[in-house]
Motif scaffolding. Structure first.
Motif, short mmCIF file in Angstrom:
data_model
loop_
_atom_site.label_atom_id
_atom_site.label_comp_id
_atom_site.label_asym_id
_atom_site.label_seq_id
_atom_site.Cartn_x
_atom_site.Cartn_y
_atom_site.Cartn_z
N MET A 67 0.86 -1.19 0.00
CA MET A 67 0.00 0.00 0.00
C MET A 67 0.89 1.23 0.00
O MET A 67 1.73 1.38 0.89
CB MET A 67 -0.91 0.03 1.23
N PRO A 68 0.75 2.10 -1.01
CA PRO A 68 1.57 3.31 -1.03
C PRO A 68 1.32 4.18 0.20
O PRO A 68 0.22 4.19 0.74
CB PRO A 68 1.12 4.04 -2.30
N THR A 69 2.33 4.92 0.61
CA THR A 69 2.17 5.84 1.73
C THR A 69 1.27 7.01 1.28
O THR A 69 0.98 7.16 0.09
CB THR A 69 3.52 6.39 2.19
N ALA A 70 0.87 7.83 2.23
CA ALA A 70 -0.02 8.96 1.92
C ALA A 70 0.64 9.89 0.90
O ALA A 70 -0.02 10.38 -0.02
CB ALA A 70 -0.38 9.71 3.19
N ALA A 71 1.93 10.14 1.04
CA ALA A 71 2.63 11.01 0.09
C ALA A 71 2.67 10.41 -1.30
O ALA A 71 2.44 11.10 -2.30
CB ALA A 71 4.05 11.28 0.59
#
Length: 85
Positions: A67-71
């Motif tokens: 899952m990609p980070t928020a950034a």
């Protein structure tokens, strides 16, 4: 706050936090009338579907974390030019 609840409130873990909050807020404002909030539920469902497909694709490509980070999610959405859901 229990660990599970903290994880669900973490923007790095839950990509659809704002959609979830919007649907909950709608339910609160409309006396839990699900029909009035169906657009919010649909947007949340589409958000989960979109990020789940990104997560599956990253796993297949061997990218960690899946899952990609928020950034990273902001960059992905910015490169698309509009919200895909």
């Amino acid at each position: 706050m229990p660990m599970v609840a903290r994880r669900l409130r973490d923007p790095d873990i839950n990509p659809c936090l704002s959609e979830s909050d919007a649907s909950t807020r709608c339910m609160d404002e409309n006396n839990y009338d699900r029909e009035r909030c169906s657009t919010y539920f649909l947007k949340y469902k589409n958000c989960r579907k979109f990020w789940n497909s990104i997560m599956v694709q990253r796993r297949q490509n061997g990218v960690t974390p899946s899952m990609p980070t928020a950034a990273e999610r902001d960059e992905i959405l910015g490169s698309m030019g509009k919200m895909p859901y």
